[in-house]
Motif scaffolding. Structure first.
Motif, PDB file in Angstrom:
ATOM      1  N   GLN A 258       0.797  -1.009  -0.282  1.00  0.00           N
ATOM      2  CA  GLN A 258      -0.154   0.071   0.276  1.00  0.00           C
ATOM      3  C   GLN A 258       1.132   1.470   0.222  1.00  0.00           C
ATOM      4  OE1 GLN A 258      -4.247  -1.031   1.626  1.00  0.00           O
ATOM      5  NE2 GLN A 258      -2.934  -1.606   2.718  1.00  0.00           N
ATOM      6  N   ILE A 262      -0.258   4.111  -3.173  1.00  0.00           N
ATOM      7  CA  ILE A 262      -1.054   4.567  -2.666  1.00  0.00           C
ATOM      8  C   ILE A 262      -0.272   5.714  -3.512  1.00  0.00           C
ATOM      9  CG2 ILE A 262      -1.606   6.457  -1.054  1.00  0.00           C
ATOM     10  CD1 ILE A 262      -2.698   4.116   0.713  1.00  0.00           C
ATOM     11  N   LYS A 402      -5.072  -3.563  -1.243  1.00  0.00           N
ATOM     12  CA  LYS A 402      -4.521  -1.887  -2.130  1.00  0.00           C
ATOM     13  C   LYS A 402      -5.429  -1.160  -2.407  1.00  0.00           C
ATOM     14  CE  LYS A 402      -2.253  -4.496  -5.572  1.00  0.00           C
ATOM     15  NZ  LYS A 402      -1.483  -3.911  -6.055  1.00  0.00           N
ATOM     16  N   THR A 405      -7.728   1.480  -0.749  1.00  0.00           N
ATOM     17  CA  THR A 405      -6.877   2.731  -0.487  1.00  0.00           C
ATOM     18  C   THR A 405      -6.900   3.307  -1.496  1.00  0.00           C
ATOM     19  OG1 THR A 405      -4.660   1.819   0.627  1.00  0.00           O
ATOM     20  CG2 THR A 405      -5.643   1.732   1.900  1.00  0.00           C
ATOM     21  N   THR A 409      -7.922   7.057  -1.532  1.00  0.00           N
ATOM     22  CA  THR A 409      -6.839   8.500  -2.494  1.00  0.00           C
ATOM     23  C   THR A 409      -7.373   9.388  -3.109  1.00  0.00           C
ATOM     24  OG1 THR A 409      -5.267   7.168  -1.253  1.00  0.00           O
ATOM     25  CG2 THR A 409      -4.563   8.946  -2.866  1.00  0.00           C
ATOM     26  N   VAL A 443       1.585   5.054   6.033  1.00  0.00           N
ATOM     27  CA  VAL A 443       1.138   3.948   6.436  1.00  0.00           C
ATOM     28  C   VAL A 443       2.587   3.242   6.000  1.00  0.00           C
ATOM     29  CG1 VAL A 443       0.667   1.781   4.462  1.00  0.00           C
ATOM     30  CG2 VAL A 443      -0.640   4.201   4.310  1.00  0.00           C
ATOM     31  N   LEU A 573      -7.195   6.413   5.846  1.00  0.00           N
ATOM     32  CA  LEU A 573      -6.798   5.437   5.145  1.00  0.00           C
ATOM     33  C   LEU A 573      -5.812   4.919   6.381  1.00  0.00           C
ATOM     34  CD1 LEU A 573      -5.954   7.346   1.931  1.00  0.00           C
ATOM     35  CD2 LEU A 573      -6.714   5.363   1.942  1.00  0.00           C
TER      36      LEU A 573
END
Ligand code: G6P
Length: 607
Positions: A258, A262, A402, A405, A409, A443, A573
């Motif tokens: 992630q 992200i 993933k 997130t 985002t 993260v 997140l």
């Protein structure tokens, strides 16, 4: 859900087909089969269960340079060997694989049966080879075209004929098919994932298109006989490795990817100094943004939870009325579509039938829809025409991590852009933009020190019931946590907004009931502390996900999971990460098949 692979060319077809099926396993299925055309005959092998069973059953030394293969996810008829695809006509000289649903199969079956056809399966698909056989007089293309004139429903259909060991016919209506172009060989698949090992040059078939594919040519026409025009596209470089690498499961690998996924979603899009963002694919000027009267975001499953976070962020920050809608409900409730409103469709796969149905409903009524999609070139991405790719890279585990997130985002990035044209002053905008850019690091920071997840799992394993609780932006996070736990660990649980908990779920509390509370340091924190006290007073075993340093939240917890602090808008997140790990560890402790949970499909291409 069901997967299709086909090959024609100089190689032996079997290894290519079996490798393709392996690559489509992640979509979810319950049986598999293959048909090889060789020496003027068709050899079909099919079996229930994993592709591994099929690999054992198939003679991989068999010749044949043309074949089709399928993974089935049962809709019509149980999980049995006769119901697995390919299906043949009565002579065994025509074989088909099919994704989708034939709506008028009952009428067709009755007619065919009256003509003496006997059926070998309970599937709707089996009408297709029999129907094609009735129209076959030496010209395969004409037979398929004529048969399809009689068919109502959705299909991604691939047909082979024993008399034509150099020809595959493919037809699409509502269920995706992509042709892979090689050098002196060609491929067909329901998902480009099956092709990337062999070629990056592809043609996406359009609805009502019928293609004749040989090793050197692809020619197609519309179902009504008119020309079909298609373009050759290049599959985007695949981000991230498709192997598990050092991880025991794809899900764990994808959780740990992630920070990078992200980061890719944000790259080149945030303008920290201006406190704004640029989303090229949205094709909207700042003036267009100021004129949006409302936003509706469609999605299913995890994507719906991302849509909920996005809608709350848009309404809360940009002050534009916004709501998330479950696509399968939206499409059938005759929604009012304001042509000036903005609709967004969130989908990892870009193939979810209900989300696509919702998009079509909006477009039919004059609205516009932007896609928030992971898979480049997917049906939803192409149907919307505009939107944002989330760039997660391939997500193989059925349980989405993933992609969630990155969807959130992307929606935050849009929120920043929208809010900057309306409510957000430069100071606050720059602060949010910088916070967004910092997310990958935050993260990583959490994943490096995830807290006592295994201790929390001990309360869950063997529980009759578990409750996830959150308020505001943490409510969709609670829903996502509960969905993950159901999907892969099969532990009965539900998610409630903290304030609603007294109106029902509190009746479920007894000593030891696991409750997972998501309590970031935001405007809901104090109310959540009260809710936690209420369940604790009834003996609940509280796992609390809270901001680092929140001693009050920590003191109420049986298991305290501190997470790094971040801008309050962005907390989903971070707080979703321990929930992903919690479901993963619970499924592991219970010995479940984490990457391929029972009954679920990665890409749900039927209603
Ligand atoms: C299936 C998957 C879920 C996913 C949902 C929506 O149910 O199992 O993980 O969230 O479909 O899929 P999409 O590809 O549209 O995001």
């Amino acid at each position: 859900m069901c997967g299709i692979v086909g090959y024609v060319g100089p190689r032996k077809a079997t290894p290519v087909l079996l490798d393709g099926l392996r690559r489509l396993e992640y979509r979810g299925y319950d049986s598999a089969g293959v048909a090889l055309v060789d020496e003027g005959a068709i050899a079909v092998t099919k079996c229930v269960g994993r592709v591994g069973n099929l690999i054992e059953a198939v003679d991989d030394t068999a010749g044949g340079n043309l074949g089709i293969a399928h993974t089935r996810w049962a809709t019509h008829g149980g999980v049995t060997q006769p119901n697995a695809h390919p299906h043949c006509d009565m002579t065994g000289r025509i074989a088909v694989v099919h994704n989708g649903i034939i709506d008028n199969d009952e009428g067709l079956k009755a007619r065919l049966a009256a003509d003496g056809v006997t059926f070998a399966s309970e599937t709707d698909t089996e009408v297709l080879p029999h129907l094609i056989a009735r129209h076959y007089a030496g010209d395969p293309h004409e037979a398929v075209l004529k048969a399809l004139q009689e068919v109502r429903g959705t299909y991604g259909l691939v047909v082979v004929f024993a008399d034509h060991p150099d020809l595959i016919i493919a037809a699409r209506n509502g269920s995706p098919l992509v042709v892979g172009l090689g050098e002196g060989e060609n491929f067909i698949a329901s998902d480009s994932h099956a092709l990337v090992r062999y070629t990056r040059r592809v043609i996406y078939l359009e609805d009502r298109e019928v293609a004749c594919i040989t090793a050197t040519e692809v020619n197609s026409v519309q179902l009504d006989g008119s020309d079909a025009i298609h373009t050759v596209e290049e599959l985007e470089a695949i981000y991230g490795s498709e192997d598990k690498g050092e991880f025991p499961h794809y899900m764990l690998k994808e959780i740990h990817e992630q920070p990078e996924s992200i980061g890719r979603c944000l790259r080149g899009r945030i303008l920290p100094d201006l406190g704004s963002a640029r989303l090229g694919g949205f094709d909207m000027s700042p003036r267009d943004l100021t004129e949006i009267p409302r936003v509706t975001i469609l999605g299913c499953g995890t994507s719906y939870h991302a849509a909920m976070v996005g809608a709350m962020a848009i309404e809360g920050l940009a002050r534009v009325p916004a709501q998330a809608e479950i696509a399968s409900e939206f499409r059938y409730r005759n929604p009012v579509i304001d042509p000036k409103a903005l609709f967004m469709a969130v989908s990892q796969s870009g193939e979810t039938a209900d989300t696509l149905g919702g998009i079509k409903e909006v477009v039919t009524k004059g609205g516009r829809v932007m896609g928030v999609v992971n898979v480049v070139g997917s049906t939803i991405a192409r149907t919307c025409g505009a939107g944002v790719y989330i760039h997660s890279g391939p997500e193989v585990a059925v349980a989405s991590t993933k992609a969630f997130t990155s969807q959130v985002t992307a929606l935050y990035t849009f929120t920043l852009m929208l809010a900057r044209t309306r409510t957000l002053g430069p100071h606050d905008a720059v602060e949010l933009a910088r916070a967004l850019v910092s997310v990958p690091d935050v993260v990583s920071e959490y994943l490096a020190e995830p807290g006592p997840i295994e201790e929390a799992v001990r309360h869950l394993v063997g529980a009759r019931y578990a409750l996830f609780m959150g308020r505001g932006l943490s409510f969709p996070v609670a829903l996502e946590g509960a969905l993950k736990l159901k999907e892969i660990a099969y532990i009965p649980c539900e998610a409630y907004p903290g304030g609603e908990m007294k109106h029902g779920p509190i009746a479920m509390m007894e000593p030891g009931t696991p409750v997972i509370a998501i309590v970031p340091d935001d405007q809901h924190r104090e109310k959540m502390i009260s809710n936690m006290q209420e369940v604790r007073a009834r003996g609940a075993a509280l796992t609390v996900i809270h901001s680092r340093g929140d001693l009050k939240a920590q003191s109420l917890a049986s298991v305290s999971i501190p997470v790094p602090r971040i801008h309050t808008l962005l907390t989903p997140l971070i707080s979703v990460l321990p929930l992903q790990l919690l479901s993963y560890q619970a499924a592991l402790a219970l010995g479940k098949d984490i990457d391929r949970p029972r009954n679920l499909a990665k890409s749900v291409t039927v209603e």
